[in-house]
Write a protein that holds these residues in place. Structure first.
Motif, PDB file in Angstrom:
ATOM      1  N   THR A   1      13.824   4.121  -1.449  1.00 28.37           N
ATOM      2  CA  THR A   1      12.405   4.105  -1.797  1.00 28.37           C
ATOM      3  C   THR A   1      11.765   2.810  -1.289  1.00 28.37           C
ATOM      4  OG1 THR A   1      12.710   2.985  -3.912  1.00 28.37           O
ATOM      5  CG2 THR A   1      12.856   5.417  -3.915  1.00 28.37           C
TER       6      THR A   1
ATOM      7  N   THR B   1       0.810  -1.217   0.000  1.00 28.20           N
ATOM      8  CA  THR B   1       0.000   0.000   0.000  1.00 28.20           C
ATOM      9  C   THR B   1       0.844   1.268   0.000  1.00 28.20           C
ATOM     10  OG1 THR B   1      -0.188  -0.039   2.410  1.00 28.20           O
ATOM     11  CG2 THR B   1      -1.945  -1.112   1.149  1.00 28.20           C
ATOM     12  N   ALA B   2       2.140   1.128   0.120  1.00 30.25           N
ATOM     13  CA  ALA B   2       3.030   2.294   0.121  1.00 30.25           C
ATOM     14  C   ALA B   2       3.200   2.816  -1.300  1.00 30.25           C
ATOM     15  CB  ALA B   2       4.395   1.919   0.696  1.00 30.25           C
ATOM     16  N   ASP B   3       3.459   4.083  -1.405  1.00 29.62           N
ATOM     17  CA  ASP B   3       3.837   4.675  -2.684  1.00 29.62           C
ATOM     18  C   ASP B   3       5.256   4.191  -2.967  1.00 29.62           C
ATOM     19  OD1 ASP B   3       4.598   6.213  -4.842  1.00 29.62           O
ATOM     20  OD2 ASP B   3       4.566   8.113  -3.733  1.00 29.62           O
ATOM     21  N   LEU B   4       5.416   3.313  -3.936  1.00 28.03           N
ATOM     22  CA  LEU B   4       6.718   2.695  -4.178  1.00 28.03           C
ATOM     23  C   LEU B   4       7.791   3.698  -4.561  1.00 28.03           C
ATOM     24  CD1 LEU B   4       5.739  -0.648  -5.925  1.00 28.03           C
ATOM     25  CD2 LEU B   4       6.313  -0.243  -3.527  1.00 28.03           C
ATOM     26  N   ASN B   5       7.391   4.864  -5.045  1.00 28.20           N
ATOM     27  CA  ASN B   5       8.371   5.899  -5.359  1.00 28.20           C
ATOM     28  C   ASN B   5       8.658   6.787  -4.160  1.00 28.20           C
ATOM     29  OD1 ASN B   5       8.745   5.140  -8.067  1.00 28.20           O
ATOM     30  ND2 ASN B   5       6.816   6.113  -8.592  1.00 28.20           N
ATOM     31  N   GLY B   6       7.848   6.618  -3.108  1.00 26.51           N
ATOM     32  CA  GLY B   6       8.064   7.410  -1.900  1.00 26.51           C
ATOM     33  C   GLY B   6       9.343   6.999  -1.196  1.00 26.51           C
ATOM     34  N   ARG B   7       9.951   7.928  -0.522  1.00 24.59           N
ATOM     35  CA  ARG B   7      11.214   7.671   0.175  1.00 24.59           C
ATOM     36  C   ARG B   7      10.965   7.453   1.659  1.00 24.59           C
ATOM     37  NH1 ARG B   7      14.598   7.762  -3.647  1.00 24.59           N
ATOM     38  NH2 ARG B   7      14.655   9.321  -5.273  1.00 24.59           N
TER      39      ARG B   7
ATOM     40  N   LYS C   1      11.056  -3.212  -1.117  1.00 30.86           N
ATOM     41  CA  LYS C   1      10.294  -4.342  -1.656  1.00 30.86           C
ATOM     42  C   LYS C   1      11.211  -5.308  -2.392  1.00 30.86           C
ATOM     43  CE  LYS C   1       6.477  -5.545  -4.668  1.00 30.86           C
ATOM     44  NZ  LYS C   1       5.476  -5.079  -5.617  1.00 30.86           N
TER      45      LYS C   1
END
Length: 122
Positions: free
Chosen positions: A52, A39-45, A57
């Protein structure tokens, strides 16, 4: 996270004797990891880093494929909040083995995050 999982356990199962909370955490831990990462924004740091969620992941997927036991320890410790002694008990290992495997995982992650710094620590 552990408090939330234990509250879920009590709400669904209650405080019935013979039902082990640690066993519940054992099965819930990998699901929590998939939920958190999924559910995380995969581009989020990750706060304070250049890492990231996509990096995390892929590293956890690699660890799953190369050392499933170590990956399970990461799930239990960091996604379910299970301590070293409980992790050792669930996996039928001495606590020292859990500590050693977690050190390996942290060292490997340090190499992946910043290879130049990791080499200077050797």
């Amino acid at each position: 996270m552990r408090e939330a999982l234990e509250a879920l356990f009590v709400s669904r199962v209650g405080n019935q004797p013979g039902v082990e909370r640690l066993r519940f955490l054992f099965f819930a831990a990998p699901l929590v990891r998939r939920l958190v990462i999924g559910t995380a924004d995969l581009n989020g740091r990750i706060a304070g880093t250049e890492i990231t969620f996509a990096d995390v992941k892929s590293w956890l997927e690699w660890l799953d494929s190369m050392d499933p036991l170590c990956a399970r320890m990461i799930d239990l410790r960091y996604f379910a909040g299970v301590n070293v002694k409980e992790t050792a008990s669930l996996l039928d290992l001495p606590p020292e083995a859990v500590i050693r495997e977690l050190r390996f995982a942290r060292a490997w992650l340090r190499i992946k995050v910043s290879p130049d710094e990791a080499v200077s620590h050797v």
